[in-house]
Design a protein around this motif. Structure first.
Motif, mmCIF file in Angstrom:
data_model
loop_
_atom_site.group_PDB
_atom_site.id
_atom_site.type_symbol
_atom_site.label_atom_id
_atom_site.label_comp_id
_atom_site.label_asym_id
_atom_site.label_seq_id
_atom_site.Cartn_x
_atom_site.Cartn_y
_atom_site.Cartn_z
ATOM 1 N N ARG A 18 0.833 -1.193 0.000
ATOM 2 C CA ARG A 18 0.000 0.000 0.000
ATOM 3 C C ARG A 18 0.873 1.251 0.000
ATOM 4 N NH1 ARG A 18 -5.463 0.829 3.481
ATOM 5 N NH2 ARG A 18 -6.152 2.717 2.441
ATOM 6 N N ASP A 70 -1.733 11.483 -3.384
ATOM 7 C CA ASP A 70 -1.920 10.390 -2.431
ATOM 8 C C ASP A 70 -3.255 9.689 -2.666
ATOM 9 O OD1 ASP A 70 -1.089 8.994 0.126
ATOM 10 O OD2 ASP A 70 -3.021 9.797 0.752
ATOM 11 N N HIS A 71 -4.312 10.466 -2.901
ATOM 12 C CA HIS A 71 -5.621 9.870 -3.171
ATOM 13 C C HIS A 71 -5.578 9.020 -4.439
ATOM 14 C CE1 HIS A 71 -9.751 9.679 -4.765
ATOM 15 N NE2 HIS A 71 -10.129 9.699 -3.497
ATOM 16 N N GLN A 88 -3.689 5.775 -3.692
ATOM 17 C CA GLN A 88 -4.498 4.891 -2.850
ATOM 18 C C GLN A 88 -5.613 4.248 -3.667
ATOM 19 O OE1 GLN A 88 -3.862 4.109 0.271
ATOM 20 N NE2 GLN A 88 -2.296 5.618 0.739
ATOM 21 N N TRP A 111 -4.266 1.491 -5.818
ATOM 22 C CA TRP A 111 -3.936 0.297 -5.032
ATOM 23 C C TRP A 111 -5.205 -0.468 -4.665
ATOM 24 C CZ3 TRP A 111 -4.722 -1.178 0.192
ATOM 25 C CH2 TRP A 111 -3.971 -2.274 0.605
ATOM 26 N N GLU A 163 -9.452 -3.478 3.600
ATOM 27 C CA GLU A 163 -9.235 -2.108 3.145
ATOM 28 C C GLU A 163 -10.110 -1.765 1.951
ATOM 29 O OE1 GLU A 163 -5.720 -3.512 5.340
ATOM 30 O OE2 GLU A 163 -6.785 -4.299 3.587
ATOM 31 N N TRP A 215 -12.585 1.463 2.038
ATOM 32 C CA TRP A 215 -12.445 2.527 1.038
ATOM 33 C C TRP A 215 -13.794 2.896 0.433
ATOM 34 C CZ3 TRP A 215 -8.573 5.702 -0.664
ATOM 35 C CH2 TRP A 215 -8.731 6.322 -1.900
#
Length: 380
Positions: free
Chosen positions: A47, A104-105, A108, A111, A126, A130
């Motif tokens: 991650r 970053d968003h 993420q 991923w 996760e 999310w």
């Protein structure tokens, strides 16, 4: 998924400038080649933890680090050594808060998209965390990923789910079995992504395919909305044919995701006896990860397994030689599971290139423990 407007353009520009700046430093240090740039998602399946670029350098020299520090000082990026010869770069949050947040968003989201498939989502909660934050997070999914998310959210509630091939499926994307007291209920599911409203003909097509396939119910799921004629047909079909027909939207998927998150992963509902739940060759076996800075071993007992993921119970250890700071140790096998908490569980994903390797979300590599005591050393 692209960053919106100027932020995306800014990210492309800064990424290119970072690489060009560091390349000049490396050449000035007498390294015409011998280094490789990676995007974080290409470097590891772990991650993202704020790192956005990775540089591997074959010929390490302490002077290189000083020169790179000077070249980037006051700029957008900071950096750190991850391991010997591996540099990781991150966007300075204080200097560039907006750019940092959007990149970053994006990382993420990329991923998470890689874990949407049902056999991965069954272990990596996760995914459910999310998408439980709102239907807007499904906008980045392509049509197949949306099908996979729907399938994972239903499977996570204890239903038996068979996800079709995605093409040439005879009008049924998912075959669903809901286990009830008076027998199994068979449901045909059609999933349609995108923003185009669902027309009558699609709803009619699922009804016909469902009856022909011998199902008890029909479920249509869309990330958009339904035109009035489609809803009218579903109501009349259900009343006239005595065949339940449900029209769901992405808001319903959010509710299913939350239900799956609250049910499927938490151990207090699963691990009740010394025989771990799950299936597969690794269930009941111990995997181990060993850090290289301080020699620290992490042992995990596999308690659930899918084709591409495992869920492990972190084990305490017994020292068989030495003391608390340096010696040899073995994992302590549990005798019961009723007191297990979620903090004691780790999810790991199989490496596609090396099937015996499993990576957790922090990038730790797990392999099968060989059954012998392992050396540990926590001395600085």
């Amino acid at each position: 998924m692209h960053l919106p407007g100027s932020l995306h353009d800014r990210w492309v520009f800064e990424r290119r400038r970072l690489r060009a700046t560091v390349n000049i430093v490396l050449r000035d240090c007498g390294l015409p080649d011998g280094w490789t740039w990676w995007d974080w998602s290409d470097w590891t399946i772990a991650r993202p933890r704020g790192y956005v670029q990775v540089l591997t350098v074959e010929q390490y020299d302490e002077s290189i680090a000083d020169r790179i520090f000077d070249a980037l000082d006051g700029g957008v990026f900071g950096w750190a050594w991850q391991t010997f010869g591996v540099m990781v770069f991150y966007i300075d949050r204080e200097m560039e808060p907006d750019l940092h947040a959007w990149v970053d968003h994006d990382l993420q989201a990329m991923w998470i998209r890689g874990l949407v498939a049902p056999d991965l989502a069954a272990v990596h909660r996760e995914v459910f965390d999310w998408f439980a934050q709102g239907s807007h997070r499904m906008d980045a999914l392509n049509w197949r990923e949306f099908e996979e998310l729907v399938a994972a959210s239903l499977a996570g509630q204890g239903m038996t789910v068979t996800l079709g091939p995605g093409r040439a499926d005879r009008g049924i994307d998912i075959r669903l079995v809901r286990h009830e007291v008076f027998g199994d209920v068979l449901t045909a599911v059609q999933v349609k992504s995108g923003r185009t409203p669902v027309e009558l003909l699609y709803v009619q097509a699922l009804a016909a395919a469902s009856i022909h396939d011998g199902n008890d119910e029909s479920l249509f799921v869309t990330s958009s909305r339904y035109l009035p004629g489609a809803r009218d047909f579903a109501r009349s079909w259900e009343a006239g044919m005595k065949h339940r027909y449900t029209l769901a939207t992405s808001d319903d998927v959010v509710a299913w995701v939350k239900a799956a998150r609250d049910r499927s992963w938490y151990p207090d509902r699963r691990l009740r006896d010394p025989s771990p739940c799950g299936s597969g060759d690794l269930v009941g076996h111990v995997l181990v990860s060993t850090s290289v800075s301080l020699i620290i071993n992490t042992f995990g007992l596999v308690v659930r397994q899918t084709p591409r993921a495992v869920l492990m119970l972190v084990l305490s250890t017994d020292i068989v030689a030495g003391d608390r700071q340096r010696g040899r140790e073995v994992p302590r096998m549990p005798t019961e599971f009723s007191a297990v908490t979620s903090d004691e569980l780790l999810a790991a994903r199989r490496d596609s290139e090396t099937p015996t390797h499993w990576w957790d979300i922090d990038g730790h590599l797990f392999t099968t423990w060989n059954g012998t005591s392992l050396h540990f050393d926590t001395m600085d």
